[in-house]
Design a protein around this motif. Structure first.
Motif, PDB file in Angstrom:
ATOM      1  N   VAL A  83       0.857  -1.191   0.000  1.00  0.00           N
ATOM      2  CA  VAL A  83       0.000   0.000   0.000  1.00  0.00           C
ATOM      3  C   VAL A  83       0.891   1.238   0.000  1.00  0.00           C
ATOM      4  O   VAL A  83       1.727   1.419   0.897  1.00  0.00           O
ATOM      5  CB  VAL A  83      -0.925   0.019   1.230  1.00  0.00           C
ATOM      6  CG1 VAL A  83      -1.722   1.325   1.284  1.00  0.00           C
ATOM      7  CG2 VAL A  83      -1.870  -1.176   1.191  1.00  0.00           C
ATOM      8  N   ILE A  84       0.707   2.084  -1.009  1.00  0.00           N
ATOM      9  CA  ILE A  84       1.492   3.308  -1.158  1.00  0.00           C
ATOM     10  C   ILE A  84       0.542   4.492  -1.090  1.00  0.00           C
ATOM     11  O   ILE A  84      -0.410   4.585  -1.867  1.00  0.00           O
ATOM     12  CB  ILE A  84       2.236   3.328  -2.505  1.00  0.00           C
ATOM     13  CG1 ILE A  84       3.131   2.087  -2.643  1.00  0.00           C
ATOM     14  CG2 ILE A  84       3.049   4.604  -2.651  1.00  0.00           C
ATOM     15  CD1 ILE A  84       3.643   1.872  -4.053  1.00  0.00           C
ATOM     16  N   LEU A  85       0.777   5.399  -0.170  1.00  0.00           N
ATOM     17  CA  LEU A  85      -0.013   6.615  -0.061  1.00  0.00           C
ATOM     18  C   LEU A  85       0.717   7.758  -0.758  1.00  0.00           C
ATOM     19  O   LEU A  85       1.890   8.012  -0.477  1.00  0.00           O
ATOM     20  CB  LEU A  85      -0.226   6.993   1.406  1.00  0.00           C
ATOM     21  CG  LEU A  85      -0.879   5.955   2.320  1.00  0.00           C
ATOM     22  CD1 LEU A  85      -0.963   6.498   3.741  1.00  0.00           C
ATOM     23  CD2 LEU A  85      -2.255   5.573   1.810  1.00  0.00           C
ATOM     24  N   ASP A  86       0.040   8.439  -1.672  1.00  0.00           N
ATOM     25  CA  ASP A  86       0.575   9.660  -2.272  1.00  0.00           C
ATOM     26  C   ASP A  86      -0.078  10.818  -1.532  1.00  0.00           C
ATOM     27  O   ASP A  86      -1.188  11.252  -1.871  1.00  0.00           O
ATOM     28  CB  ASP A  86       0.270   9.707  -3.760  1.00  0.00           C
ATOM     29  CG  ASP A  86       0.863  10.944  -4.438  1.00  0.00           C
ATOM     30  OD1 ASP A  86       1.555  11.717  -3.757  1.00  0.00           O
ATOM     31  OD2 ASP A  86       0.635  11.123  -5.648  1.00  0.00           O
ATOM     32  N   ASP A 138       2.755   0.823   3.537  1.00  0.00           N
ATOM     33  CA  ASP A 138       4.119   0.341   3.362  1.00  0.00           C
ATOM     34  C   ASP A 138       5.040   1.441   2.856  1.00  0.00           C
ATOM     35  O   ASP A 138       6.264   1.351   3.032  1.00  0.00           O
ATOM     36  CB  ASP A 138       4.136  -0.817   2.361  1.00  0.00           C
ATOM     37  CG  ASP A 138       3.313  -1.999   2.850  1.00  0.00           C
ATOM     38  OD1 ASP A 138       3.777  -2.700   3.762  1.00  0.00           O
ATOM     39  OD2 ASP A 138       2.194  -2.193   2.331  1.00  0.00           O
ATOM     40  N   ALA A 139       4.463   2.456   2.222  1.00  0.00           N
ATOM     41  CA  ALA A 139       5.282   3.540   1.688  1.00  0.00           C
ATOM     42  C   ALA A 139       4.429   4.795   1.549  1.00  0.00           C
ATOM     43  O   ALA A 139       3.212   4.717   1.376  1.00  0.00           O
ATOM     44  CB  ALA A 139       5.876   3.155   0.334  1.00  0.00           C
ATOM     45  N   VAL A 140       5.100   5.946   1.632  1.00  0.00           N
ATOM     46  CA  VAL A 140       4.443   7.235   1.434  1.00  0.00           C
ATOM     47  C   VAL A 140       5.242   8.036   0.417  1.00  0.00           C
ATOM     48  O   VAL A 140       6.461   8.202   0.556  1.00  0.00           O
ATOM     49  CB  VAL A 140       4.348   8.030   2.752  1.00  0.00           C
ATOM     50  CG1 VAL A 140       3.999   9.494   2.477  1.00  0.00           C
ATOM     51  CG2 VAL A 140       3.303   7.410   3.673  1.00  0.00           C
ATOM     52  N   HIS A 166       1.245  -2.825  -7.049  1.00  0.00           N
ATOM     53  CA  HIS A 166       1.074  -2.213  -5.744  1.00  0.00           C
ATOM     54  C   HIS A 166      -0.188  -1.348  -5.750  1.00  0.00           C
ATOM     55  O   HIS A 166      -0.658  -0.918  -6.803  1.00  0.00           O
ATOM     56  CB  HIS A 166       2.289  -1.364  -5.390  1.00  0.00           C
ATOM     57  CG  HIS A 166       3.562  -2.142  -5.304  1.00  0.00           C
ATOM     58  ND1 HIS A 166       3.753  -3.156  -4.390  1.00  0.00           N
ATOM     59  CD2 HIS A 166       4.720  -2.071  -6.039  1.00  0.00           C
ATOM     60  CE1 HIS A 166       4.970  -3.660  -4.545  1.00  0.00           C
ATOM     61  NE2 HIS A 166       5.571  -3.031  -5.541  1.00  0.00           N
ATOM     62  N   ARG A 167      -0.735  -1.069  -4.573  1.00  0.00           N
ATOM     63  CA  ARG A 167      -1.966  -0.291  -4.467  1.00  0.00           C
ATOM     64  C   ARG A 167      -1.615   1.161  -4.125  1.00  0.00           C
ATOM     65  O   ARG A 167      -1.090   1.447  -3.058  1.00  0.00           O
ATOM     66  CB  ARG A 167      -2.884  -0.865  -3.390  1.00  0.00           C
ATOM     67  CG  ARG A 167      -4.238  -0.163  -3.316  1.00  0.00           C
ATOM     68  CD  ARG A 167      -5.100  -0.738  -2.209  1.00  0.00           C
ATOM     69  NE  ARG A 167      -6.409  -0.117  -2.178  1.00  0.00           N
ATOM     70  CZ  ARG A 167      -7.295  -0.299  -1.211  1.00  0.00           C
ATOM     71  NH1 ARG A 167      -7.017  -1.092  -0.189  1.00  0.00           N
ATOM     72  NH2 ARG A 167      -8.472   0.304  -1.252  1.00  0.00           N
ATOM     73  N   LEU A 168      -1.905   2.064  -5.050  1.00  0.00           N
ATOM     74  CA  LEU A 168      -1.574   3.481  -4.904  1.00  0.00           C
ATOM     75  C   LEU A 168      -2.825   4.260  -4.532  1.00  0.00           C
ATOM     76  O   LEU A 168      -3.834   4.214  -5.235  1.00  0.00           O
ATOM     77  CB  LEU A 168      -0.992   4.002  -6.217  1.00  0.00           C
ATOM     78  CG  LEU A 168      -0.296   5.356  -6.228  1.00  0.00           C
ATOM     79  CD1 LEU A 168       0.850   5.399  -5.220  1.00  0.00           C
ATOM     80  CD2 LEU A 168       0.235   5.654  -7.634  1.00  0.00           C
ATOM     81  N   VAL A 169      -2.764   4.980  -3.410  1.00  0.00           N
ATOM     82  CA  VAL A 169      -3.908   5.741  -2.891  1.00  0.00           C
ATOM     83  C   VAL A 169      -3.520   7.210  -2.787  1.00  0.00           C
ATOM     84  O   VAL A 169      -2.536   7.552  -2.120  1.00  0.00           O
ATOM     85  CB  VAL A 169      -4.347   5.223  -1.505  1.00  0.00           C
ATOM     86  CG1 VAL A 169      -5.540   6.025  -0.995  1.00  0.00           C
ATOM     87  CG2 VAL A 169      -4.673   3.732  -1.566  1.00  0.00           C
ATOM     88  N   GLY A 170      -4.269   8.083  -3.435  1.00  0.00           N
ATOM     89  CA  GLY A 170      -4.026   9.516  -3.356  1.00  0.00           C
ATOM     90  C   GLY A 170      -4.737  10.133  -2.165  1.00  0.00           C
ATOM     91  O   GLY A 170      -5.856   9.747  -1.831  1.00  0.00           O
ATOM     92  N   TYR A 214      -7.855   5.198  -6.423  1.00  0.00           N
ATOM     93  CA  TYR A 214      -8.345   5.551  -5.094  1.00  0.00           C
ATOM     94  C   TYR A 214      -7.802   6.915  -4.714  1.00  0.00           C
ATOM     95  O   TYR A 214      -6.606   7.189  -4.843  1.00  0.00           O
ATOM     96  CB  TYR A 214      -7.886   4.521  -4.054  1.00  0.00           C
ATOM     97  CG  TYR A 214      -8.162   3.092  -4.426  1.00  0.00           C
ATOM     98  CD1 TYR A 214      -9.416   2.514  -4.209  1.00  0.00           C
ATOM     99  CD2 TYR A 214      -7.169   2.302  -4.999  1.00  0.00           C
ATOM    100  CE1 TYR A 214      -9.665   1.197  -4.565  1.00  0.00           C
ATOM    101  CE2 TYR A 214      -7.413   0.987  -5.356  1.00  0.00           C
ATOM    102  CZ  TYR A 214      -8.665   0.447  -5.134  1.00  0.00           C
ATOM    103  OH  TYR A 214      -8.909  -0.860  -5.486  1.00  0.00           O
ATOM    104  N   ALA A 215      -8.685   7.791  -4.212  1.00  0.00           N
ATOM    105  CA  ALA A 215      -8.272   9.108  -3.739  1.00  0.00           C
ATOM    106  C   ALA A 215      -9.215   9.523  -2.617  1.00  0.00           C
ATOM    107  O   ALA A 215     -10.439   9.471  -2.773  1.00  0.00           O
ATOM    108  CB  ALA A 215      -8.312  10.135  -4.872  1.00  0.00           C
ATOM    109  N   VAL A 216      -8.645   9.911  -1.475  1.00  0.00           N
ATOM    110  CA  VAL A 216      -9.450  10.265  -0.305  1.00  0.00           C
ATOM    111  C   VAL A 216      -9.035  11.634   0.202  1.00  0.00           C
ATOM    112  O   VAL A 216      -7.907  12.090  -0.014  1.00  0.00           O
ATOM    113  CB  VAL A 216      -9.301   9.225   0.821  1.00  0.00           C
ATOM    114  CG1 VAL A 216      -9.791   7.866   0.374  1.00  0.00           C
ATOM    115  CG2 VAL A 216      -7.851   9.144   1.301  1.00  0.00           C
ATOM    116  N   ARG A 217      -9.958  12.271   0.898  1.00  0.00           N
ATOM    117  CA  ARG A 217      -9.674  13.587   1.451  1.00  0.00           C
ATOM    118  C   ARG A 217      -9.122  13.452   2.867  1.00  0.00           C
ATOM    119  O   ARG A 217      -9.645  12.674   3.676  1.00  0.00           O
ATOM    120  CB  ARG A 217     -10.940  14.447   1.481  1.00  0.00           C
ATOM    121  CG  ARG A 217     -10.639  15.925   1.772  1.00  0.00           C
ATOM    122  CD  ARG A 217     -11.863  16.790   1.571  1.00  0.00           C
ATOM    123  NE  ARG A 217     -11.515  18.203   1.549  1.00  0.00           N
ATOM    124  CZ  ARG A 217     -12.377  19.194   1.384  1.00  0.00           C
ATOM    125  NH1 ARG A 217     -13.665  18.915   1.222  1.00  0.00           N
ATOM    126  NH2 ARG A 217     -11.966  20.443   1.366  1.00  0.00           N
ATOM    127  N   GLY A 218      -8.070  14.180   3.141  1.00  0.00           N
ATOM    128  CA  GLY A 218      -7.479  14.151   4.470  1.00  0.00           C
ATOM    129  C   GLY A 218      -6.393  15.195   4.573  1.00  0.00           C
ATOM    130  O   GLY A 218      -5.900  15.706   3.563  1.00  0.00           O
TER     131      GLY A 218
END
Length: 245
Positions: free
Chosen positions: A50-53, A112-114, A72-76, A93-97
């Protein structure tokens, strides 16, 4: 009785303005993605990660990185609703935060990564931001951070001439005293040494520091800018790979 907007409210309005740039050069994105791909290894061999951008903007950087991170799973993640609307056309995938205030809507040690690309220079509280990134990363997880270099080769020359360095801004309304035309909201700038020390103090082990060119350098100077990448303290953009301790 009159009221004035707080700095946080002013910045929210600034970044919700569709005219404010929310993407940077593709060369930096590709270099950063290759660094992360090398660190994670192939998904087929090591499993999907899981990689968060975080601070994904319009999703351009994530879309550029995606071919290097297949499997890999990339999430914005971004705080700007306008940016997220555009990002959702480019990433699955893109979420507000947001990194400060209430924090990210994500559980502890979920990633796992940012990817943290061209974001830290915009923050009022970068200390709280790295604390939150450390929270969502698993132990040993990777942080790939990029930011403009205050000590870039041309900024050293500009300062000697008494000119405001590129990337620095004294106003959110207009550029004053330096080359360039776009106001992008830079609040903080780092040298290579300062960035290393800052990230290490936040609970990360710095693995590598590399350089990347800046897409805004005038065309005749771009070969020199690419050469400067061989010495990260002189490069336009700093690319830092660190691991959560």
């Amino acid at each position: 009785m009159t009221t004035t907007a707080t700095p946080r409210e002013d910045l929210r309005d600034f970044y919700e303005n569709p005219a404010v740039p929310v993407a940077s050069g593709s060369s930096r994105s590709r270099r950063q993605a290759r660094m992360l791909a090398d660190a994670l290894g192939p998904a087929a061999t090591h499993g999907a990660r899981v990689i968060l951008d975080i601070g994904c903007g319009d999703g351009t950087a994530a879309a550029t990185a995606a071919p290097y991170l297949r499997g890999h799973r990339l999430v914005g993640v971004d705080w700007s609703q306008d940016a997220l609307t555009r990002a959702r056309t480019r990433v699955p995938y893109a979420v507000r935060g947001e990194l400060t205030g209430g924090g990210l809507p994500l559980r502890t040690a979920c990633a796992d990564a940012v990817l943290f690309s061209e974001v830290i220079e915009h923050l009022v509280d970068p200390d709280a931001a790295l604390d939150e990134i450390r929270r969502v990363l698993r132990p040993g997880g990777h942080l790939m951070l990029s930011t403009p270099n205050l000590a870039a080769w041309y900024n050293r020359a500009l300062l000697l001439a008494g000119v405001q360095p590129v990337f620095s801004e004294v106003s959110l309304r207009a550029i004053h005293g330096r080359p360039g035309k776009e106001v992008v909201g830079h609040l903080r700038l780092y040298t290579a040494r300062a960035l290393r020390e800052f990230v290490a103090a936040a609970g990360f082990e710095v693995v590598r520091l590399a350089g990347a060119p800046f897409h805004g350098v005038p065309r005749p100077l771009r070969p020199l800018d690419r050469l400067a990448c061989a010495r990260p303290p002189l490069a336009s953009i700093l690319l830092l790979h660190a691991r959560r301790t």
